[in-house]
Design a protein around this motif. Sequence first.
Motif, PDB file in Angstrom:
ATOM      1  N   ALA A   1       0.836  -1.208   0.000  1.00 28.75           N
ATOM      2  CA  ALA A   1       0.000   0.000   0.000  1.00 28.75           C
ATOM      3  C   ALA A   1       0.865   1.249   0.000  1.00 28.75           C
ATOM      4  N   ALA A   2       1.937   1.235   0.788  1.00 30.51           N
ATOM      5  CA  ALA A   2       2.835   2.391   0.836  1.00 30.51           C
ATOM      6  C   ALA A   2       3.531   2.585  -0.510  1.00 30.51           C
ATOM      7  N   ALA A   3       3.946   1.492  -1.130  1.00 33.75           N
ATOM      8  CA  ALA A   3       4.602   1.594  -2.438  1.00 33.75           C
ATOM      9  C   ALA A   3       3.639   2.138  -3.492  1.00 33.75           C
ATOM     10  N   ARG A   4       2.389   1.699  -3.439  1.00 36.03           N
ATOM     11  CA  ARG A   4       1.391   2.215  -4.387  1.00 36.03           C
ATOM     12  C   ARG A   4       1.125   3.695  -4.162  1.00 36.03           C
ATOM     13  N   ALA A   5       1.042   4.095  -2.900  1.00 33.53           N
ATOM     14  CA  ALA A   5       0.816   5.510  -2.586  1.00 33.53           C
ATOM     15  C   ALA A   5       1.990   6.348  -3.068  1.00 33.53           C
ATOM     16  N   GLU A   6       3.191   5.864  -2.854  1.00 34.69           N
ATOM     17  CA  GLU A   6       4.381   6.584  -3.297  1.00 34.69           C
ATOM     18  C   GLU A   6       4.418   6.666  -4.824  1.00 34.69           C
ATOM     19  N   LEU A   7       4.048   5.593  -5.488  1.00 30.84           N
ATOM     20  CA  LEU A   7       4.012   5.595  -6.943  1.00 30.84           C
ATOM     21  C   LEU A   7       2.986   6.601  -7.454  1.00 30.84           C
ATOM     22  N   THR A   8       1.860   6.698  -6.793  1.00 32.61           N
ATOM     23  CA  THR A   8       0.829   7.661  -7.176  1.00 32.61           C
ATOM     24  C   THR A   8       1.351   9.088  -7.041  1.00 32.61           C
ATOM     25  N   VAL A   9       2.047   9.379  -5.956  1.00 37.55           N
ATOM     26  CA  VAL A   9       2.626  10.711  -5.757  1.00 37.55           C
ATOM     27  C   VAL A   9       3.664  10.992  -6.829  1.00 37.55           C
ATOM     28  N   LEU A  10       4.511  10.020  -7.095  1.00 40.38           N
ATOM     29  CA  LEU A  10       5.555  10.198  -8.104  1.00 40.38           C
ATOM     30  C   LEU A  10       4.954  10.462  -9.477  1.00 40.38           C
ATOM     31  N   VAL A  11       3.951   9.704  -9.845  1.00 37.85           N
ATOM     32  CA  VAL A  11       3.294   9.904 -11.143  1.00 37.85           C
ATOM     33  C   VAL A  11       2.652  11.283 -11.211  1.00 37.85           C
ATOM     34  N   GLY A  12       2.065  11.727 -10.114  1.00 39.12           N
ATOM     35  CA  GLY A  12       1.486  13.073 -10.076  1.00 39.12           C
ATOM     36  C   GLY A  12       2.541  14.147 -10.260  1.00 39.12           C
ATOM     37  N   ALA A  13       3.696  13.977  -9.635  1.00 39.76           N
ATOM     38  CA  ALA A  13       4.790  14.946  -9.783  1.00 39.76           C
ATOM     39  C   ALA A  13       5.323  14.946 -11.214  1.00 39.76           C
ATOM     40  N   ILE A  14       5.414  13.777 -11.821  1.00 43.85           N
ATOM     41  CA  ILE A  14       5.852  13.688 -13.214  1.00 43.85           C
ATOM     42  C   ILE A  14       4.862  14.408 -14.123  1.00 43.85           C
ATOM     43  N   ALA A  15       3.587  14.159 -13.917  1.00 37.56           N
ATOM     44  CA  ALA A  15       2.554  14.820 -14.734  1.00 37.56           C
ATOM     45  C   ALA A  15       2.615  16.335 -14.560  1.00 37.56           C
ATOM     46  N   ALA A  16       2.817  16.790 -13.342  1.00 37.71           N
ATOM     47  CA  ALA A  16       2.897  18.232 -13.080  1.00 37.71           C
ATOM     48  C   ALA A  16       4.094  18.856 -13.794  1.00 37.71           C
ATOM     49  N   GLU A  17       5.233  18.170 -13.771  1.00 33.58           N
ATOM     50  CA  GLU A  17       6.415  18.690 -14.479  1.00 33.58           C
ATOM     51  C   GLU A  17       6.165  18.727 -15.983  1.00 33.58           C
ATOM     52  N   GLN A  18       5.535  17.690 -16.500  1.00 32.97           N
ATOM     53  CA  GLN A  18       5.215  17.678 -17.939  1.00 32.97           C
ATOM     54  C   GLN A  18       4.320  18.863 -18.296  1.00 32.97           C
ATOM     55  N   ASP A  19       3.339  19.138 -17.440  1.00 33.02           N
ATOM     56  CA  ASP A  19       2.424  20.250 -17.700  1.00 33.02           C
ATOM     57  C   ASP A  19       3.131  21.598 -17.602  1.00 33.02           C
ATOM     58  N   LEU A  20       4.047  21.728 -16.638  1.00 34.49           N
ATOM     59  CA  LEU A  20       4.819  22.972 -16.539  1.00 34.49           C
ATOM     60  C   LEU A  20       5.673  23.173 -17.787  1.00 34.49           C
ATOM     61  N   ILE A  21       6.308  22.109 -18.231  1.00 30.33           N
ATOM     62  CA  ILE A  21       7.126  22.195 -19.446  1.00 30.33           C
ATOM     63  C   ILE A  21       6.258  22.606 -20.628  1.00 30.33           C
ATOM     64  N   ALA A  22       5.086  22.008 -20.741  1.00 27.18           N
ATOM     65  CA  ALA A  22       4.174  22.349 -21.843  1.00 27.18           C
ATOM     66  C   ALA A  22       3.754  23.815 -21.774  1.00 27.18           C
ATOM     67  N   LEU A  23       3.504  24.332 -20.564  1.00 29.38           N
ATOM     68  CA  LEU A  23       3.132  25.743 -20.421  1.00 29.38           C
ATOM     69  C   LEU A  23       4.298  26.650 -20.811  1.00 29.38           C
ATOM     70  N   TYR A  24       5.491  26.327 -20.341  1.00 26.26           N
ATOM     71  CA  TYR A  24       6.666  27.122 -20.708  1.00 26.26           C
ATOM     72  C   TYR A  24       6.869  27.113 -22.228  1.00 26.26           C
ATOM     73  N   GLU A  25       6.726  25.955 -22.830  1.00 30.66           N
ATOM     74  CA  GLU A  25       6.900  25.865 -24.282  1.00 30.66           C
ATOM     75  C   GLU A  25       5.825  26.660 -25.020  1.00 30.66           C
ATOM     76  N   ALA A  26       4.595  26.645 -24.503  1.00 29.43           N
ATOM     77  CA  ALA A  26       3.523  27.421 -25.127  1.00 29.43           C
ATOM     78  C   ALA A  26       3.816  28.918 -25.022  1.00 29.43           C
ATOM     79  N   VAL A  27       4.269  29.349 -23.860  1.00 31.80           N
ATOM     80  CA  VAL A  27       4.608  30.771 -23.678  1.00 31.80           C
ATOM     81  C   VAL A  27       5.784  31.140 -24.572  1.00 31.80           C
ATOM     82  N   ARG A  28       6.762  30.279 -24.620  1.00 29.34           N
ATOM     83  CA  ARG A  28       7.940  30.521 -25.461  1.00 29.34           C
ATOM     84  C   ARG A  28       7.542  30.640 -26.924  1.00 29.34           C
ATOM     85  N   GLY A  29       6.637  29.768 -27.371  1.00 34.54           N
ATOM     86  CA  GLY A  29       6.193  29.793 -28.764  1.00 34.54           C
ATOM     87  C   GLY A  29       5.354  31.022 -29.091  1.00 34.54           C
TER      88      GLY A  29
END
Length: 170
Positions: free
Chosen positions: A40-68
């Motif tokens: 359960a702890a490993a699954r919870a940690e994986l969920t947090v990690l995936v959320g952080a990855i998604a957030a970074e991807q979205d930030l990168i996409a926003l920066y790229e959109a602003v840059r463009g």
Amino acid sequence: MPEGVPATALPRRALLGAGAALGLPLVGGCGGAGRDAGTAAARAELTVLVGAIAAEQDLIALYEAVRGAHAPLAARIDPALAHHREHLAVLKRHYRPGSGDRADEAAIPAPRAQRAPAGRARALAALRQAEERAAAARAAEAGKVEPGLAQLLASIGACEAGHAAALEGA
């Protein structure tokens, strides 16, 4: 060593410590409960990690959109964009999905499409707000995971807070 015990015998504490270090259940103990809690702890940690990855991807996409949309801002925002790409690479190195036997395993989502606001000031304000939300989210997530991942998330959050501060006067 007590009398009658061979000098080569290991003390009981050493055996118990070795078993714990190897993640072995104690003899006579309930190994299933610990395993379930660990899973359960490993699954919870994986969920947090995936959320952080998604957030970074979205930030990168926003920066790229602003840059463009606002090419003159590239020199100002490219260092932060480079940091986010580094954050994403490090987070992805920590992503270790299971063997595929868990139907509920977290998968990394595709980045969400982002649009740059019209006007330079609004675009920079949108980046600042996104950085502030990301910094707060990483700080909250750090309290939900094991120390190693918590340090990484806290470090990324601090960097994002720094980006927000740098964009404050924009």
